[in-house]
Design a protein around this motif. Structure first.
Motif, PDB file in Angstrom:
ATOM      1  N   THR A 165       0.831  -1.207   0.000  1.00  0.00           N
ATOM      2  CA  THR A 165       0.000   0.000   0.000  1.00  0.00           C
ATOM      3  C   THR A 165       0.859   1.247   0.000  1.00  0.00           C
ATOM      4  O   THR A 165       0.606   2.203  -0.738  1.00  0.00           O
ATOM      5  N   ARG A 166       1.915   1.236   0.839  1.00  0.00           N
ATOM      6  CA  ARG A 166       2.809   2.396   0.877  1.00  0.00           C
ATOM      7  C   ARG A 166       3.496   2.589  -0.468  1.00  0.00           C
ATOM      8  O   ARG A 166       3.628   3.712  -0.960  1.00  0.00           O
ATOM      9  N   ALA A 167       3.949   1.477  -1.069  1.00  0.00           N
ATOM     10  CA  ALA A 167       4.622   1.578  -2.365  1.00  0.00           C
ATOM     11  C   ALA A 167       3.672   2.084  -3.428  1.00  0.00           C
ATOM     12  O   ALA A 167       4.044   2.882  -4.292  1.00  0.00           O
ATOM     13  N   SER A 168       2.410   1.634  -3.361  1.00  0.00           N
ATOM     14  CA  SER A 168       1.419   2.059  -4.340  1.00  0.00           C
ATOM     15  C   SER A 168       1.138   3.543  -4.219  1.00  0.00           C
ATOM     16  O   SER A 168       1.046   4.269  -5.204  1.00  0.00           O
ATOM     17  N   ARG A 169       1.022   4.018  -2.992  1.00  0.00           N
ATOM     18  CA  ARG A 169       0.767   5.442  -2.776  1.00  0.00           C
ATOM     19  C   ARG A 169       1.917   6.287  -3.303  1.00  0.00           C
ATOM     20  O   ARG A 169       1.716   7.341  -3.891  1.00  0.00           O
ATOM     21  N   SER A 170       3.146   5.788  -3.061  1.00  0.00           N
ATOM     22  CA  SER A 170       4.320   6.521  -3.536  1.00  0.00           C
ATOM     23  C   SER A 170       4.361   6.558  -5.054  1.00  0.00           C
ATOM     24  O   SER A 170       4.686   7.585  -5.661  1.00  0.00           O
ATOM     25  N   ALA A 171       4.009   5.411  -5.681  1.00  0.00           N
ATOM     26  CA  ALA A 171       4.070   5.328  -7.137  1.00  0.00           C
ATOM     27  C   ALA A 171       2.997   6.173  -7.807  1.00  0.00           C
ATOM     28  O   ALA A 171       3.197   6.695  -8.902  1.00  0.00           O
ATOM     29  N   THR A 172       1.844   6.310  -7.136  1.00  0.00           N
ATOM     30  CA  THR A 172       0.733   7.048  -7.741  1.00  0.00           C
ATOM     31  C   THR A 172       0.717   8.518  -7.353  1.00  0.00           C
ATOM     32  O   THR A 172      -0.174   9.244  -7.759  1.00  0.00           O
ATOM     33  N   ARG A 173       1.674   8.929  -6.539  1.00  0.00           N
ATOM     34  CA  ARG A 173       1.716  10.329  -6.130  1.00  0.00           C
ATOM     35  C   ARG A 173       1.963  11.210  -7.351  1.00  0.00           C
ATOM     36  O   ARG A 173       2.857  10.968  -8.155  1.00  0.00           O
ATOM     37  N   THR A 174       1.161  12.235  -7.501  1.00  0.00           N
ATOM     38  CA  THR A 174       1.265  13.118  -8.651  1.00  0.00           C
ATOM     39  C   THR A 174       2.579  13.891  -8.607  1.00  0.00           C
ATOM     40  O   THR A 174       2.865  14.584  -7.621  1.00  0.00           O
ATOM     41  N   PRO A 175       3.411  13.772  -9.641  1.00  0.00           N
ATOM     42  CA  PRO A 175       4.681  14.500  -9.641  1.00  0.00           C
ATOM     43  C   PRO A 175       4.452  16.003  -9.733  1.00  0.00           C
ATOM     44  O   PRO A 175       3.480  16.464 -10.358  1.00  0.00           O
ATOM     45  N   ILE A 176       5.354  16.750  -9.113  1.00  0.00           N
ATOM     46  CA  ILE A 176       5.248  18.205  -9.149  1.00  0.00           C
ATOM     47  C   ILE A 176       5.757  18.708 -10.495  1.00  0.00           C
ATOM     48  O   ILE A 176       6.793  18.257 -10.979  1.00  0.00           O
ATOM     49  N   THR A 177       5.018  19.580 -11.085  1.00  0.00           N
ATOM     50  CA  THR A 177       5.461  20.195 -12.342  1.00  0.00           C
ATOM     51  C   THR A 177       5.801  21.653 -12.083  1.00  0.00           C
ATOM     52  O   THR A 177       5.180  22.312 -11.254  1.00  0.00           O
ATOM     53  N   TYR A 178       6.805  22.130 -12.790  1.00  0.00           N
ATOM     54  CA  TYR A 178       7.262  23.512 -12.611  1.00  0.00           C
ATOM     55  C   TYR A 178       7.103  24.269 -13.924  1.00  0.00           C
ATOM     56  O   TYR A 178       7.289  23.712 -15.012  1.00  0.00           O
ATOM     57  N   ALA A 179       6.780  25.535 -13.789  1.00  0.00           N
ATOM     58  CA  ALA A 179       6.621  26.380 -14.978  1.00  0.00           C
ATOM     59  C   ALA A 179       7.969  26.548 -15.675  1.00  0.00           C
ATOM     60  O   ALA A 179       9.021  26.573 -15.025  1.00  0.00           O
ATOM     61  N   ASN A 180       7.917  26.654 -16.999  1.00  0.00           N
ATOM     62  CA  ASN A 180       9.148  26.840 -17.776  1.00  0.00           C
ATOM     63  C   ASN A 180       9.477  28.331 -17.867  1.00  0.00           C
ATOM     64  O   ASN A 180       9.484  28.939 -18.926  1.00  0.00           O
ATOM     65  N   ASN A 181       9.756  28.900 -16.710  1.00  0.00           N
ATOM     66  CA  ASN A 181      10.154  30.306 -16.626  1.00  0.00           C
ATOM     67  C   ASN A 181      11.066  30.464 -15.406  1.00  0.00           C
ATOM     68  O   ASN A 181      11.338  29.478 -14.705  1.00  0.00           O
ATOM     69  N   LEU A 182      11.519  31.670 -15.162  1.00  0.00           N
ATOM     70  CA  LEU A 182      12.483  31.884 -14.079  1.00  0.00           C
ATOM     71  C   LEU A 182      11.932  31.427 -12.740  1.00  0.00           C
ATOM     72  O   LEU A 182      12.652  30.785 -11.956  1.00  0.00           O
ATOM     73  N   ASP A 183      10.666  31.714 -12.458  1.00  0.00           N
ATOM     74  CA  ASP A 183      10.069  31.284 -11.188  1.00  0.00           C
ATOM     75  C   ASP A 183      10.105  29.760 -11.064  1.00  0.00           C
ATOM     76  O   ASP A 183      10.505  29.218 -10.029  1.00  0.00           O
ATOM     77  N   GLY A 184       9.715  29.059 -12.134  1.00  0.00           N
ATOM     78  CA  GLY A 184       9.722  27.596 -12.110  1.00  0.00           C
ATOM     79  C   GLY A 184      11.118  27.029 -11.998  1.00  0.00           C
ATOM     80  O   GLY A 184      11.336  26.028 -11.289  1.00  0.00           O
ATOM     81  N   TRP A 185      12.089  27.618 -12.697  1.00  0.00           N
ATOM     82  CA  TRP A 185      13.462  27.126 -12.646  1.00  0.00           C
ATOM     83  C   TRP A 185      14.035  27.247 -11.233  1.00  0.00           C
ATOM     84  O   TRP A 185      14.697  26.324 -10.744  1.00  0.00           O
ATOM     85  N   ILE A 186      13.761  28.371 -10.606  1.00  0.00           N
ATOM     86  CA  ILE A 186      14.273  28.570  -9.243  1.00  0.00           C
ATOM     87  C   ILE A 186      13.630  27.578  -8.281  1.00  0.00           C
ATOM     88  O   ILE A 186      14.310  26.961  -7.447  1.00  0.00           O
ATOM     89  N   ARG A 187      12.320  27.394  -8.401  1.00  0.00           N
ATOM     90  CA  ARG A 187      11.619  26.475  -7.492  1.00  0.00           C
ATOM     91  C   ARG A 187      12.073  25.023  -7.685  1.00  0.00           C
ATOM     92  O   ARG A 187      12.236  24.272  -6.721  1.00  0.00           O
ATOM     93  N   GLU A 188      12.287  24.640  -8.932  1.00  0.00           N
ATOM     94  CA  GLU A 188      12.764  23.278  -9.179  1.00  0.00           C
ATOM     95  C   GLU A 188      14.182  23.103  -8.650  1.00  0.00           C
ATOM     96  O   GLU A 188      14.525  22.060  -8.074  1.00  0.00           O
ATOM     97  N   SER A 189      15.015  24.126  -8.817  1.00  0.00           N
ATOM     98  CA  SER A 189      16.382  24.065  -8.284  1.00  0.00           C
ATOM     99  C   SER A 189      16.369  23.939  -6.769  1.00  0.00           C
ATOM    100  O   SER A 189      17.136  23.160  -6.189  1.00  0.00           O
TER     101      SER A 189
END
Length: 241
Positions: free
Chosen positions: A122-146
């Motif tokens: 169950t724990r592995a399933s929850r981890s696998a199905t967790r929605t990945p974070i997406t970042y905007a392709n701009n300076l704000d997104g680049w900084i947050r992803e970094s």
């Protein structure tokens, strides 16, 4: 033969330890009888109890176990053939055991076998199905992803510290390049958002990011890694570095 006569039955205190003789084909077997005075003391016996009874043919292996005084995780894991031993048993039951695997309280129920595996799945399933974070392709997104990558690698730095230095070094242009300073004259011009020369980028490149020094996230992360090593943090950089 002893003379016939009346014999008085010796009196016994019902709360003292007594011995009973049980007939076994002519022989006498002496069995200890535990009085009520010992009820407060917990004694671990070798006879199987209701919760530890060995499974018989056609009986499913127990999936839970109630801890009794004197139990240890290693003994329980061995007795019930827990895959992975006491470490897996502890991992599957840490929420009820606590932070110290060497201390388990009598009365708590531990998950064994199928239930423990189900919890892991169950724990592995929850981890696998967790929605990945997406970042905007701009300076704000680049900084947050970094910053997310930096957090995983223990690299210090804040959004404001990165943004301030990016605006001074490149005005937010990820393809910026310096073709006039001493580094450029030496054939290693400063590149990208935080104007990193190739030797520095290669030395402080952070695994998991692009190996292209123009890549915004890779450039920021490598520069912050370098700044942390030299200045303590990108936040401490307020000029050419």
């Amino acid at each position: 033969m002893p003379a016939k006569g009346k014999h008085r039955r010796p009196k016994h205190n019902p709360f003292t330890r007594k011995l009973a003789l049980v007939g076994t084909g002519g022989a006498a077997l002496t069995l200890p009888l535990i009085s009520a005075t010992t009820a407060g003391a917990v004694e671990k016996t070798t006879a199987p109890t209701a919760h530890t009874a060995a499974p018989t043919a056609g009986t499913a292996t127990p999936t839970t176990y109630s801890v009794v005084a004197g139990d240890t995780l290693s003994e329980i894991a061995a007795k019930h053939s827990v895959s992975g031993g006491w470490k897996e048993l502890y991992a599957a039951n840490k929420s009820v055991i606590g932070d110290n695997p060497s201390v388990i309280r009598p009365g708590i129920k531990l998950k064994l076998g199928a239930e423990a595996k189900t919890a892991d799945a169950t724990r592995a399933s929850r981890s696998a199905t967790r929605t990945p974070i997406t970042y905007a392709n701009n300076l704000d997104g680049w900084i947050r992803e970094s910053l997310a990558v930096m957090a995983k690698h223990g690299i210090p730095g804040t959004y404001n510290g990165i943004h301030r230095n990016v605006m001074r070094e490149s005005s937010g242009n990820p393809l910026a390049i310096n073709n006039w300073d001493i580094n450029a004259q030496n054939g290693i011009p400063s590149k990208g958002l935080l104007q990193v020369i190739d030797p520095t980028f290669q030395t402080y490149h952070v695994p998991g990011t692009s190996t292209d020094s123009y890549d915004p996230v890779a450039n920021i992360t490598a520069a912050c890694n370098y700044a942390a090593a030299r200045y303590g943090s990108i936040d401490n950089v307020n000029g050419p570095y």
